[in-house]
Design an enzyme around this catalytic site. Sequence first.
Site, PDB file in Angstrom:
ATOM      1  N   SER A  95      -4.275  -8.458   7.896  1.00 46.78           N
ATOM      2  CA  SER A  95      -3.738  -8.316   9.252  1.00 46.78           C
ATOM      3  C   SER A  95      -2.766  -7.154   9.393  1.00 46.78           C
ATOM      4  O   SER A  95      -2.660  -6.547  10.446  1.00 46.78           O
ATOM      5  CB  SER A  95      -3.051  -9.609   9.693  1.00 46.78           C
ATOM      6  OG  SER A  95      -2.031  -9.969   8.783  1.00 46.78           O
ATOM      7  N   THR A  96      -2.020  -6.820   8.342  1.00 53.98           N
ATOM      8  CA  THR A  96      -1.006  -5.761   8.440  1.00 53.98           C
ATOM      9  C   THR A  96      -1.037  -4.853   7.226  1.00 53.98           C
ATOM     10  O   THR A  96      -1.568  -5.197   6.173  1.00 53.98           O
ATOM     11  CB  THR A  96       0.409  -6.369   8.544  1.00 53.98           C
ATOM     12  OG1 THR A  96       0.683  -7.096   7.344  1.00 53.98           O
ATOM     13  CG2 THR A  96       0.529  -7.298   9.738  1.00 53.98           C
TER      14      THR A  96
END
Length: 466
Positions: A22-23
């Site tokens: 996600s990041t």
Amino acid sequence: MCGTFLHKGGIVMECVAYLRVSTEKQAEEGNGLDSQKRDIENYCRKNQLIISDWYEDDGFTGSNMNRPALQRLINDCSKKKLKCVVAFKLDRLSRSMVDGIYLIERVFIPNGVDFRCVHDSVSYDSPMEQAYTQMMAVFAQLDKNTMLLRMRGGMLERVKQGYWMGGGNTPYCYRYSKEDGILVPIPERKEMALRAMNLYISGYSDVRIQKLIGFKSEFVTRQVLTSPVNIGMIPYKGKLYKGRHEPIFDIKVFELAQELRKTRKQSKSFCVNHENQLLTGLCYCGVCGCKMRYQKWTHGKHKIYCYSRDNGMSYLPNYNPNCSNSLEWAEDIEKQVEDEILKISLNLSSHKPKERESCLDILSKQLQKEKTKLKRLYALYAEGNDTVLEMIKETESGIDELKLKIQNEMKSPDNSQKKEFVYDNIKKLADVWEHIDKQNKNRILKTIISKIIIVNGNIEIQLKKF
């Protein structure tokens, strides 16, 4: 299509791999796509699995199932194209307990798909293993919730120190500096905002300012004029914190504008005559209390009449179809107002409105009454009357609340700047009146007059406080 076949090392089964990150921070911590892919490939080599396809969600949160690769995976499972799915960990599939169990129990198992995790044990072969898998889903969600709590706590500390929150929702007059972590004014937009504030205080509406300055919309105009960010504050979770960024407006000018905004009522009435007259928006009927408006009459002249005479305005407050107020020639009413307002300008002290009792005065009086009551209760208790003990506690609690209200009221900004603004406008009126047009006269009158009450040709001017 996945399947099994003979290989020189034995029976081998085809599988697909699911990856998610996600990041960028997750990638730096060792959970990036490359790291996941390496561990999945090692796992498959050791367990006689051959990867036929990769389902990758790069930059998608695991808190929901709105992910393109995951949706493709679910679709392929429902069509029975897959036999085995391998993931790095259970939280890569989902960080929601409900979604994780749904995928296992409603997607994989009914469609005969074997789901495996490299670093988590996932199995429904026995009640104990099923319970363990469900607990893993619980811990995946716990990890997500803990992470969110840390992020929010970190964000609050950041804001308390005066740094901007970051993200894409940057205020109109600023750009965000990632290096310094603060907002930096955009010079041309700052100039636009200052011009807009001057126009607003002079009596212009948000719509008019938008057209004159060139803002994208009325909403943007209102945001620029009302946002506390523009006086150096940062709003976060319903509270304001002192920011490190440079303010656009002086705080006293900003507070004055907010006070003026409160006094300007947005009229929903529509008038056939769109020409801005001298007393537009100021006249009220002294008989029924409705607003009064200009009406074009013969030979280009105008009359002023009560809205209660218009059947189409029955929705207005104070509407009274039996209102007996007369129609008056606008020029006669305007002449009376001009004469009266110029007299006031030349002799301010005799026309100063009587100050109403302030909220602070009212609270102070209430506090004094409660203290007197408490003294009487103490006296009764000292005489041996134990029944007043509960009343003493309630009174003491009430006194503490009143003291807190008084403290908050003392901290709140007063209207001295606003009063000074009204005073200056009245004082200079006689000097500039003959040299300005009707539109500017109307703007000035709106800054100094609260209402003009008209009853059968007679007027009463109610001034704003100064």
